[in-house]
Design an enzyme around this catalytic site. Structure first.
Site, short mmCIF file in Angstrom:
data_model
loop_
_atom_site.label_atom_id
_atom_site.label_comp_id
_atom_site.label_asym_id
_atom_site.label_seq_id
_atom_site.Cartn_x
_atom_site.Cartn_y
_atom_site.Cartn_z
N GLU A 1 -56.72 -7.25 9.76
CA GLU A 1 -57.43 -6.73 8.38
C GLU A 1 -57.14 -5.21 8.43
O GLU A 1 -57.22 -4.42 9.28
CB GLU A 1 -59.11 -6.70 8.93
CG GLU A 1 -59.98 -6.71 7.77
CD GLU A 1 -60.40 -5.30 7.29
OE1 GLU A 1 -59.59 -4.80 6.64
OE2 GLU A 1 -61.27 -4.62 7.77
N LYS B 1 -60.64 -2.77 22.43
CA LYS B 1 -60.50 -1.41 22.63
C LYS B 1 -60.87 -0.49 21.25
O LYS B 1 -60.51 -0.82 20.30
CB LYS B 1 -58.81 -1.08 22.82
CG LYS B 1 -58.83 0.47 23.07
CD LYS B 1 -57.24 0.78 22.72
CE LYS B 1 -57.13 1.13 20.92
NZ LYS B 1 -57.78 2.22 20.93
N GLU C 1 -52.71 4.26 0.72
CA GLU C 1 -54.10 4.21 1.09
C GLU C 1 -54.31 5.82 1.34
O GLU C 1 -53.79 6.22 2.52
CB GLU C 1 -54.13 3.32 2.17
CG GLU C 1 -55.70 3.36 2.54
CD GLU C 1 -55.90 2.25 3.63
OE1 GLU C 1 -55.11 2.26 4.72
OE2 GLU C 1 -56.92 1.57 3.56
N CYS D 1 -61.46 0.73 4.16
CA CYS D 1 -60.50 -0.26 3.90
C CYS D 1 -60.59 -0.60 2.56
O CYS D 1 -59.74 -0.94 1.79
CB CYS D 1 -60.24 -1.28 4.95
SG CYS D 1 -61.81 -2.00 5.20
P1 NAI Z 1 -54.39 3.19 13.37
O1 NAI Z 1 -54.13 1.71 12.86
O2 NAI Z 1 -53.26 3.75 14.16
O3 NAI Z 1 -55.64 2.81 14.39
C1 NAI Z 1 -56.26 1.89 14.54
C2 NAI Z 1 -56.61 1.10 15.91
O4 NAI Z 1 -55.23 0.75 16.47
C3 NAI Z 1 -56.90 2.27 16.94
O5 NAI Z 1 -57.73 1.66 17.90
C4 NAI Z 1 -55.61 2.70 17.48
O6 NAI Z 1 -55.78 3.25 18.81
C5 NAI Z 1 -54.99 1.60 17.70
N1 NAI Z 1 -53.49 1.25 17.78
C6 NAI Z 1 -52.59 2.28 17.52
N2 NAI Z 1 -51.55 1.91 17.61
C7 NAI Z 1 -51.34 0.66 18.28
C8 NAI Z 1 -50.23 0.00 18.48
N3 NAI Z 1 -49.28 0.20 18.28
N4 NAI Z 1 -50.64 -1.19 19.29
C9 NAI Z 1 -52.04 -1.58 19.30
N5 NAI Z 1 -53.02 -0.79 18.82
C10 NAI Z 1 -52.62 0.33 18.38
O7 NAI Z 1 -55.14 3.90 12.15
P2 NAI Z 1 -55.04 5.54 12.45
O8 NAI Z 1 -54.07 6.08 12.91
O9 NAI Z 1 -56.21 5.63 13.21
O10 NAI Z 1 -55.22 5.79 10.77
C11 NAI Z 1 -54.28 6.13 9.97
C12 NAI Z 1 -54.34 5.51 8.60
O11 NAI Z 1 -54.50 4.12 8.55
C13 NAI Z 1 -55.32 6.04 7.96
O12 NAI Z 1 -55.17 7.04 7.08
C14 NAI Z 1 -55.80 4.77 7.05
O13 NAI Z 1 -54.99 5.01 5.67
C15 NAI Z 1 -55.43 3.43 7.75
N6 NAI Z 1 -56.46 2.95 8.50
C16 NAI Z 1 -57.04 1.66 7.88
C17 NAI Z 1 -58.47 1.14 8.67
C18 NAI Z 1 -58.80 -0.35 7.81
O14 NAI Z 1 -59.96 -0.60 8.17
N7 NAI Z 1 -58.28 -0.67 7.09
C19 NAI Z 1 -58.94 1.74 9.63
C20 NAI Z 1 -58.25 2.84 10.19
C21 NAI Z 1 -57.12 3.51 9.68
#
Ligand code: NAI
Length: 810
Positions: A270, A196, A401, A304
Site C-alpha cells: 500500500e 515493525k 506526493e 497516502c
Molecule cells: P518509508 O517508506 O521509508 O517508511 C515506511 C516504513 O518502511 C518504515 O517503517 C521504514 O522503517 C520502513 N523501511 C524503510 N526502508 C525500508 C526497506 N528498505 N525495507 C523495508 N522496510 C523499510 O517512508 P518515509 O521515509 O518514512 O517517508 C518518505 C515518504 O514516503 C513520505 O514523504 C511520503 O511521501 C511517503 N510515505 C507514504 C506513506 C503511505 O502511507 N503511502 C506512508 C509513509 C511515507
C-alpha cells in the site's frame, strides 16, 4: 483577546482559548517503562541484541519522549522464530477461540483509548481530535470486524489456509491504525506476525504489545520489533517469512518487490498517492470546502490518500478558491494536544524539509503559492496550510506526493477533461468527486483509476470496505473480504509439486506415438505422413495477422523431432505493438457482462466446430488423448467463464455512517500472459479466459512447446466477434518476452506460468511500474482438474476492487 472584549465580541469572533487534553495516563505509562523500551518477542520484552536504542521525540516540541530498541537482523530472526514456533498452536485453536482473542483486543483498545490517543498524538504530532475521534475508534472497529472473519473463516474461505509467518512494515502517519489494518486480518486468517513500526512513531505499537499481554494472547502470535529501514529490510529478506505486507513510500515498495522476487513470499503493497479532489460546478461548494479541510489538512496532509490535487470546473474556480482561502484563514495550527487544534505538527524535521523543498520547487516552476496569515507556534515542526494555483499538470507539485498540507489546484471544463486530469498520475489510490448530479458523480467515479472513490465526501474508512491502490499506489487490499484474501492461499496450491525445469519434456513424455517415427530434422509435411500443417503462422496483434519485426522464425517440432512448422521469433518491438493494440481495445472493459458472455459462448461454438482439425495438430505434440481432453475442457472452460461473466459481481457495504460503499469489480487493464508449455490449448484458455471475462485485454505468449497453436486460435478468434486487440499473441522465447512484458510500463499486470527462474524474473523486473504479478510460483497447476484450473481464485486476480462511497440522507 484583550481585557475589554465583551461576550458579544467573543460570540461574533467565535474565538476560543486553549483546551489541552490530559496527558497524565500516557505519561504514567511511559514512566512505568522508565521511558526505555525493548522489543516484544515471544510474549516478553527483550533488550536489543546489539544493545542499541534510538530516541523518539514529540514533533510539537522536539523533546525526547522515550528510547526504543534498534532492531538488528538477529533480533528479527529471534522474532521470526518466535512467530514460527507459535504458528502451530495458534492454528490449532478453534476459530471461535481466535475470534475471542481478536474481540478481546478490540475491547482492550477501547478501554485504553484515551491513553492510546494521547500517545499517538505526542509521538506523531497529529491533533488529539483526530487520534481520539478517528484513529483509535477505527482501530477498535478493525479488531471487532476481524473477530467476525476469524469466527467465519472456514465457512467463508473453504479450502484456504493461512500464509504462515507474516512480516509487516508500517509507516508513521497512522501508526496504530496501520498496525490494526495489518495485524487484525493476519491473525483472523490464522497467521502469526512480526511487525515493525516506523522509527518516528513506535510507541503505540509497543502499547499494543502490552494489550496482547493483558488479554493473554499466546506468546509469539504477535511480535513487535522496533527499528529503522534496515530492520524492515532484515524482515523482508528473512528466509522463513511467508508473506510481507508493507505500507509506505513507493520507492521502498519497489525495493521490497525486488527483494522478494526470488522467494515465494506473498506480497501486498500500500504505497503513495496523489489523489484528485474533483469539484463540479453543480457541487455544494461549502461542503466541498469542508471536504477539503479533511481531504488535505487531516493529519497535516501526511495521508497516502490525501486529496492533494484540487480539480475545479472552470466556471466555479474563482468562487471556490475564494471560499477556500477564507476557510484556510480560520484553521488553527497549534499544539496537537489542544482539542481546538486543526493542524498539528509535522512528524519529523526531515519530512518538514521535504515539504519545504517540494514547495520551493513548485514556486520555481511558476505556480502561485498562497498561505493564510495565521500564527505558527514558536517551537516545534509546523507548516502552514498551502494552496498552489496556476499549476501546470506536469509540475512537481501536481505530480509528486508531498505528504504535507499542500494543495495544488487546477481547472477543467468538461467531465471528460476532469477524468483525464484525474488519471494524469502514476498513482491510483483514491479520489473524491463532488457533484449534486448522481449521474455525473458515478460516471466520473467509475472512470477514475483509483481503489477508493468518495462521492461528496472524503477520507472515510471502514474495516468492511477494502482499501488499496491501482497502478503505482500498490497492490492488494486492506479491509473486508479482499483484505482477508491477502493473508490466505488455497491449501492445494501451497502443496502443489514443483514444475520440472523443462516442462517441454513433460509434453514429450505424453506425445502421440501415432505422430510417426520420423528422424529428427525431417518434416512431417515433407513426408506427407500427418495432417497438413500451416507453416506460415504469424503474430496476432490488434485483430490482424502480422509479420514479426525481426523477420526471424523458430521451428516447432513434435516430440519425435518432426518439424511441424515455424512460428515468428517475436521481440521487444512486437510486444510493444501488441501492448499498444491492447491499450486501444480497452473499450472491452465497458462492454456489458452479457456481451462478454455472448462472445465467449460464440468462441466455444467455433472452437467445437474446428475440434477435429485442431486436435489432430495438437496431438502431434501432446498425444491424441491429451489433445482431445484439452479441446473438450477448453470448450467447457469457455462455458464456465461465459457463465461467470455476469455472476462474479461486486458487493454493497454498509459502513457505520450514512453511506453505502459499492465494491465494484474492475479489470486491471492490459495484462501480459505467459502460458504453460505442457498444455498448449487448455493452459492458454485457463489463463486468458478469466482475464478476458473480467474485461482486461491481453498480450499472450503461447506455449513454447506448441506455439503453432496461434495459427489455430486466430482463426477461431476472428470468427467469434472477439474485438481486435482484446487477445494478442506473440510467439518467441518465453524468457525474453517475459522480460519485456515485465518491464513495460503500459502493462498493468503479468500472469506467468513457468519454473522458479521465470517467475522470479517476472517479479523482479516488474518493480518499475509495480505491476501486479501473479505466477504459479514454479509449481504445477493441474488445469485438467476444474477444481484447480478455473473459478473464483482466477477471477479474483483478474479484477481489482474499487470502493465507491456514496452518501445518503439530507
Ligand atoms: P518509508 O517508506 O521509508 O517508511 C515506511 C516504513 O518502511 C518504515 O517503517 C521504514 O522503517 C520502513 N523501511 C524503510 N526502508 C525500508 C526497506 N528498505 N525495507 C523495508 N522496510 C523499510 O517512508 P518515509 O521515509 O518514512 O517517508 C518518505 C515518504 O514516503 C513520505 O514523504 C511520503 O511521501 C511517503 N510515505 C507514504 C506513506 C503511505 O502511507 N503511502 C506512508 C509513509 C511515507
Amino acid at each position: 483577546m484583550n481585557a475589554n472584549t465583551t461576550l458579544a465580541d467573543k460570540f461574533r469572533s467565535m474565538d476560543y482559548g486553549v483546551a489541552p487534553e490530559d496527558a497524565s495516563l500516557a505519561v504514567a505509562w511511559l514512566d512505568q517503562f522508565g521511558r526505555r523500551f525493548g522489543h516484544f518477542i515471544g510474549g516478553v520484552w527483550s533488550a536489543p541484541d546489539q544493545g542499541q536504542y534510538f530516541e523518539t521525540s514529540d514533533p510539537s516540541t522536539s523533546d525526547k519522549i522515550a528510547e526504543v530498541a534498534q532492531g538488528s537482523a538477529a533480533d528479527v530472526d529471534t522474532a521470526v522464530k518466535a512467530a514460527r514456533a507459535a504458528l502451530k498452536g495458534w492454528q490449532a485453536l478453534t476459530a471461535h477461540t481466535r475470534a475471542r482473542y481478536l474481540y478481546a483486543l478490540a475491547r482492550q483498545v477501547q478501554k485504553h483509548s484515551r491513553r492510546l490517543a494521547v500517545l499517538e498524538t505526542i509521538d506523531n504530532g497529529k491533533p488529539i481530535r483526530e487520534s481520539r475521534d478517528i484513529d483509535i475508534p477505527l482501530v477498535a472497529r478493525h479488531f471487532y470486524h476481524h473477530a467476525g472473519w476469524a469466527q467465519l473463516l472456514a465457512q467463508e474461505f473453504p479450502g484456504y489456509e493461512a500464509c504462515g509467518v507474516v512480516g509487516q512494515i508500517i509507516p508513521w502517519n497512522f501508526p496504530l491504525l496501520m498496525l490494526a489494518w495489518k495485524i487484525a486480518p493476519a491473525l483472523a486468517a490464522g497467521n502469526t506476525v512480526v511487525l515493525k513500526p516506523a522509527e518516528f512513531t513506535p510507541l503505540t505499537a509497543l502499547a499494543f504489545a502490552e494489550l496482547c499481554i493483558e488479554i493473554g494472547l499466546p506468546p509469539g502470535v504477535v511480535n513487535i520489533v522496533t527499528g529503522d529501514g534496515s530492520t524492515g529490510e532484515a524482515l523482508v529478506v528473512h528466509s522463513d517469512v511467508d508473506k510481507i505486507a508493507f505500507t509506505g513510500s513507493t520507492e521502498v515498495g519497489r525495493a521490497i518487490r525486488r527483494a522478494t522476487a526470488d522467494s515465494h513470499k506473498k506480497l501486498s503493497l500500500e504505497l503513495g498517492g496523489k489523489s484528485p479532489f474533483v469539484v463540479f460546478e453543480d457541487a455544494d461548494l461549502d461542503s466541498a470546502v469542508e471536504g477539503l479541510v479533511d481531504g488535505i489538512w487531516l493529519n497535516q496532509g501526511q495521508v497516502c490518500c490525501a486529496g492533494s490535487r484540487l480539480l475545479m470546473q472552470e466556471s466555479i474556480a474563482a468562487q471556490l478558491t475564494k471560499k477556500l482561502q477564507a476557510r484556510m484563514a480560520t484553521l488553527r495550527i497549534g499544539p496537537p494536544l489542544d482539542k481546538t487544534t486543526d493542524i498539528g505538527a509535522i512528524v519529523a524535521r526531515v519530512q518538514l524539509e521535504r515539504i519545504e523543498g517540494l514547495v520551493a520547487q513548485g514556486v520555481a516552476e511558476g505556480a502561485s503559492c498562497w498561505q493564510p496569515d495565521i500564527p505558527l507556534p514558536s517551537r516545534g515542526l509546523y507548516y502552514k496550510p498551502t494552496l498552489f494555483t496556476n499549476v501546470h499538470p506536469t509540475s512537481v507539485v501536481a505530480q509528486q506526493e508531498i505528504f504535507g498540507p499542500v494543495l495544488a489546484a487546477m481547472t477543467f471544463r468538461t467531465p471528460a477533461e476532469a477524468v483525464e486530469l484525474a488519471n494524469n498520475t502514476a498513482y491510483g489510490l483514491a479520489a473524491s468527486v463532488w457533484s449534486e448530479s448522481v449521474n455525473v458523480a458515478l460516471q466520473v467515479a467509475s472512470r477514475i483509476k483509483a481503489g477508493v472513490v468518495w462521492v461528496n465526501s472524503t477520507n472515510l474508512f471502514d474495516a468492511a470496505s477494502g482499501f488499496g491502490g491501482y497502478r503505482q499506489s500498490g497492490f492488494g487490499r486492506e479491509g473486508g473480504r479482499e483484505g482477508m484474501r491477502e493473508y490466505l492461499e488455497p491449501a492445494w496450491f501451497r502443496k502443489a509439486p514443483g514444475l520440472p525445469q523443462s516442462a517441454q519434456t513433460a509434453a514429450a513424455a505424453v506425445a502421440d506415438p501415432g505422430a510417426g517415427p520420423a528422424a529428427p530434422g525431417t518434416s512431417a509435411i515433407d513426408q506427407g505422413d500427418g495432417p497438413s500443417i500451416d507453416r506460415t503462422v504469424k503474430l496476432y496483434i490488434g485483430g490482424k495477422q502480422v509479420r514479426p519485426d525481426s523477420g526471424y522464425s523458430i521451428e516447432c517440432r513434435s516430440s519425435q523431432g518432426v518439424l511441424l512448422g515455424e512460428v515468428p521469433l517475436g521481440n521487444r518491438k512486437d510486444i510493444r505493438n501488441a501492448v499498444e493494440a491492447a491499450g486501444r481495445a480497452q473499450q472491452w472493459s465497458s462492454a456489458t457482462a452479457h456481451n462478454r458472455a455472448q462472445v465467449l459462448y460464440y468462441l466455444a461454438e467455433n472452437l467445437s466446430q474446428r475440434a477435429q482439425e485442431l486436435v489432430s495438430r495438437l496431438a502431434m505434440v501432446v498425444g491424441k488423448r491429451q489433445a482431445s481432453k484439452e479441446l473438450k475442457l477448453s470448450v467447457e472452460r469457455l462455458f464456465s467463464y461465459a457463465a461467470w461473466a455476469d455472476k462474479y459481481e461486486g458487493a454493497v457495504h454498509s459502513p457505520p455512517f450514512r453511506n453505502i460503499s459499492l465494491a465494484m469489480n474492475e479489470p486491471v487493464g492490459t495484462v501480459g500472459v505467459v502460458c504453460p508449455e505442457a498444455m498448449p490449448l487448455l493452459g492458454f484458455f485457463s489463463m486468458v479466459l478469466p482475464l478476458v471475462t473480467a474485461g482486461n485485454c491481453v498480450v499472450v505468449v503461447p506455449s513454447a512447446a506448441y506455439p503453432l497453436i496461434v495459427g489455430d486460435l486466430y482463426q477461431v478468434l476472428e470468427t467469434s466477434d472477439v474485438p481486435g486487440g482484446v487477445i494478442n499473441m506473440v510467439t518467441g522465447q518465453p524468457m525474453e518476452l517475459t522480460k519485456v512484458l515485465a518491464e513495460h510500463d503500459d502493462v498493468d499486470a503479468l500472469w506467468c506460468y513457468g519454473d522458479d527462474n521465470l517467475c522470479a524474473t517476472a517479479k523482479r523486473l516488474s518493480a518499475g511500474n509495480l505491476k501486479q504479478v501473479w505466477t504459479n510460483e514454479g509449481r504445477q497447476i493441474d488445469f485438467f482438474n476444474e477444481r484447480y484450473g478455473e473459478g473464483r481464485w482466477y477471477l479474483e486476480h483478474a479484477h481489482q476492487v474499487k470502493n465507491i462511497w456514496v452518501p445518503y440522507g439530507e
